[in-house]
Design an enzyme around this catalytic site. Structure first.
Site, mmCIF file in Angstrom:
data_model
loop_
_atom_site.group_PDB
_atom_site.id
_atom_site.type_symbol
_atom_site.label_atom_id
_atom_site.label_comp_id
_atom_site.label_asym_id
_atom_site.label_seq_id
_atom_site.Cartn_x
_atom_site.Cartn_y
_atom_site.Cartn_z
ATOM 1 N N ASP A 98 0.782 -1.249 -0.042
ATOM 2 C CA ASP A 98 -0.073 -0.057 -0.107
ATOM 3 C C ASP A 98 0.878 1.126 0.160
ATOM 4 O OD1 ASP A 98 -1.658 2.046 0.648
ATOM 5 O OD2 ASP A 98 -2.651 1.014 2.345
ATOM 6 N N ASP A 137 -5.243 7.590 -5.875
ATOM 7 C CA ASP A 137 -5.682 8.804 -5.688
ATOM 8 C C ASP A 137 -6.670 8.991 -4.549
ATOM 9 O OD1 ASP A 137 -5.646 11.528 -6.086
ATOM 10 O OD2 ASP A 137 -7.294 11.565 -7.743
#
Length: 171
Positions: A12, A36
């Site tokens: 991540d 995003d």
């Protein structure tokens, strides 16, 4: 300026402890899905506030594809977020120069900021549908060819397929 060390991480991007995290943004700079959305959610409202200020000043029509701009990283474990807008993949038009520009421009902004460690996602490979193997080739070749003071470029890859594609290019 030399070529940075290339590191691959499966995971991540919002959990990386680096100077700058690169956001695969949309041109509005106001958040979206994928990387995003994750960066905006975890980074908190300070990122969106600075993005709105950029829209109100320099980027009224949005950030052009292939360009990059920095904001605070808010609550992320980084100092800055570098937002760049990747191209949508096309079977009829070669847009690889725009994808390469995302990496070059992000490194240029990182140099202006004094960032030494930068985490990149696989830009344009999600909803913009860039084929992963080609995206990995463009990313790795561009970073290796771009003179920068950045010491480490960390490609943070969300799944095994992306990791394998980048690993094949990094060697």
């Amino acid at each position: 300026m030399t070529s940075p060390t290339l590191t691959l991480v499966r995971g991540d991007i919002t959990r990386q402890r680096v100077d700058a995290i690169v956001n695969a943004a949309n041109s509005s700079l106001l958040g979206g899905g994928g990387v995003d959305g994750a960066i905006h959610r975890r980074g908190g409202p300070a990122i969106l506030q600075e993005c709105r200020a950029l829209r109100a000043s320099r980027y009224g029509k949005g950030l052009p594809t292939g360009q990059a701009v920095a904001t605070t990283a808010g609550e992320l474990d980084a100092r800055w977020v570098i937002h760049t807008v990747g191209p949508v993949h096309s079977r009829t038009e070669d847009r690889s120069h725009l994808l390469a520009s995302c990496y070059r421009e992000s490194l240029r902004v990182a140099d202006e900021l004094g960032a030494r460690t930068v985490a990149f996602p696989a830009i344009s490979t999600g909803v913009y549908r860039w084929p992963m193997d080609d995206a990995a080739r463009i990313a790795v070749e561009t970073v290796r060819r771009t003179g920068t003071a950045v010491e480490e470029v960390r490609f943070v890859l969300f799944d095994d397929m992306a990791y394998r594609a980048f690993a094949a290019r990094v060697g």
